[in-house]
Design a protein around this motif. Structure first.
Motif, PDB file in Angstrom:
ATOM      1  N   TRP A   1      -8.799  -6.110   7.560  1.00 38.93           N
ATOM      2  CA  TRP A   1      -9.151  -6.638   6.233  1.00 38.93           C
ATOM      3  C   TRP A   1      -8.396  -7.936   5.954  1.00 38.93           C
ATOM      4  O   TRP A   1      -8.945  -8.874   5.382  1.00 38.93           O
ATOM      5  CB  TRP A   1      -8.839  -5.601   5.152  1.00 38.93           C
TER       6      TRP A   1
ATOM      7  N   GLY B   1      -4.405  -5.279  -1.428  1.00 38.61           N
ATOM      8  CA  GLY B   1      -5.098  -6.569  -1.407  1.00 38.61           C
ATOM      9  C   GLY B   1      -4.279  -7.667  -2.061  1.00 38.61           C
ATOM     10  O   GLY B   1      -4.184  -8.786  -1.548  1.00 38.61           O
TER      11      GLY B   1
ATOM     12  N   GLY C   1      -9.154  -5.729  -2.336  1.00 41.67           N
ATOM     13  CA  GLY C   1      -8.697  -4.358  -2.513  1.00 41.67           C
ATOM     14  C   GLY C   1      -9.748  -3.485  -3.177  1.00 41.67           C
ATOM     15  O   GLY C   1      -9.943  -2.326  -2.795  1.00 41.67           O
TER      16      GLY C   1
ATOM     17  N   CYS D   1     -12.946  -4.032  -2.938  1.00 44.89           N
ATOM     18  CA  CYS D   1     -13.953  -3.853  -1.884  1.00 44.89           C
ATOM     19  C   CYS D   1     -13.527  -2.760  -0.905  1.00 44.89           C
ATOM     20  O   CYS D   1     -14.361  -1.973  -0.449  1.00 44.89           O
ATOM     21  CB  CYS D   1     -14.207  -5.163  -1.151  1.00 44.89           C
ATOM     22  N   CYS D   2     -12.235  -2.693  -0.592  1.00 49.19           N
ATOM     23  CA  CYS D   2     -11.734  -1.632   0.290  1.00 49.19           C
ATOM     24  C   CYS D   2     -12.034  -0.259  -0.305  1.00 49.19           C
ATOM     25  O   CYS D   2     -12.445   0.661   0.407  1.00 49.19           O
ATOM     26  CB  CYS D   2     -10.224  -1.764   0.488  1.00 49.19           C
ATOM     27  N   SER D   3     -11.821  -0.124  -1.602  1.00 49.92           N
ATOM     28  CA  SER D   3     -12.105   1.153  -2.263  1.00 49.92           C
ATOM     29  C   SER D   3     -13.587   1.478  -2.189  1.00 49.92           C
ATOM     30  O   SER D   3     -13.971   2.618  -1.909  1.00 49.92           O
ATOM     31  CB  SER D   3     -11.651   1.116  -3.731  1.00 49.92           C
TER      32      SER D   3
ATOM     33  N   ASN E   1      -5.314   0.440  -3.261  1.00 45.49           N
ATOM     34  CA  ASN E   1      -5.978  -0.629  -2.497  1.00 45.49           C
ATOM     35  C   ASN E   1      -5.864  -1.976  -3.192  1.00 45.49           C
ATOM     36  O   ASN E   1      -5.810  -3.015  -2.528  1.00 45.49           O
ATOM     37  CB  ASN E   1      -7.439  -0.278  -2.227  1.00 45.49           C
TER      38      ASN E   1
ATOM     39  N   HIS F   1       0.839  -1.203   0.000  1.00 48.53           N
ATOM     40  CA  HIS F   1       0.000   0.000   0.000  1.00 48.53           C
ATOM     41  C   HIS F   1       0.871   1.250   0.000  1.00 48.53           C
ATOM     42  O   HIS F   1       0.787   2.093  -0.895  1.00 48.53           O
ATOM     43  CB  HIS F   1      -0.928  -0.040   1.218  1.00 48.53           C
TER      44      HIS F   1
ATOM     45  N   TRP G   1      -6.308  -1.166  10.248  1.00 43.00           N
ATOM     46  CA  TRP G   1      -7.436  -1.534   9.388  1.00 43.00           C
ATOM     47  C   TRP G   1      -7.004  -2.490   8.290  1.00 43.00           C
ATOM     48  O   TRP G   1      -7.780  -3.361   7.884  1.00 43.00           O
ATOM     49  CB  TRP G   1      -8.130  -0.287   8.829  1.00 43.00           C
ATOM     50  N   GLY G   2      -5.773  -2.367   7.830  1.00 45.35           N
ATOM     51  CA  GLY G   2      -5.250  -3.361   6.890  1.00 45.35           C
ATOM     52  C   GLY G   2      -5.217  -4.736   7.515  1.00 45.35           C
ATOM     53  O   GLY G   2      -5.529  -5.744   6.871  1.00 45.35           O
TER      54      GLY G   2
ATOM     55  N   GLY H   1     -14.458   2.537   1.257  1.00 42.10           N
ATOM     56  CA  GLY H   1     -13.916   3.878   1.480  1.00 42.10           C
ATOM     57  C   GLY H   1     -14.738   4.970   0.820  1.00 42.10           C
ATOM     58  O   GLY H   1     -14.930   6.052   1.385  1.00 42.10           O
TER      59      GLY H   1
END
Length: 143
Positions: A63, A127, A88, A90-92, A123, A22, A59-60, A95
């Motif tokens: 996840w 991921g 990754g 999904c993280c976006s 992201n 990241h 938070w990483g 966010g």
């Protein structure tokens, strides 16, 4: 007890992926002048006032725990790097929706294509990195 191991290994992979993949991607984009913020930012962020890097790494890890548990429960149907890349994305999405709403920011990044490609790249690298690290851990800790 059998789910504790993939959750912990996933957490560690998530934290390491933030630091390597990241923030490494942020460093490359920053060096190219494509993102304004430098990597490894240590300024305090709300609500707890912890350094931003610590918050992102935590938070990483969360996840990563989720991905570790998902991969453990799905058997070997998902390649870890592909599952990580999907995570990754999904993280976006989280966010641009949940986190943006909590912070009072425009939803979906204000539909700014620049924000989208940067977020997906950063992201996605995170991921994918979690997947790489989980795959490496699987080979190291067979059992």
């Amino acid at each position: 007890m059998t789910l504790l191991r993939p959750a912990l290994v996933g957490f560690a992979a998530g934290v390491l992926s933030v630091l390597l993949f990241h923030q490494g991607t942020v460093a490359l984009l920053h060096a190219a002048g494509l993102v304004p913020n430098a990597p490894f930012r240590l300024h305090a962020v709300p609500p707890l006032g912890v350094p931003q890097l610590v918050s992102i790494a935590f938070w990483g890890g969360v996840w990563g725990s989720g991905l570790g548990l998902f991969l453990a429960s799905s058997g070997r149907r998902w390649p870890p790097m592909l599952a990580g890349l999907v995570m990754g994305v999904c993280c976006s999405l989280v966010g641009f929706t949940v986190v943006a709403a909590l912070r009072g920011q425009p939803l979906l990044g204000g539909l700014d294509p620049g924000r989208w490609w940067r977020s997906l790249l950063i992201n996605g690298a995170f991921g994918w990195g979690v997947g790489v690290l989980l795959l490496a851990a699987r080979r190291v800790f067979r059992g």
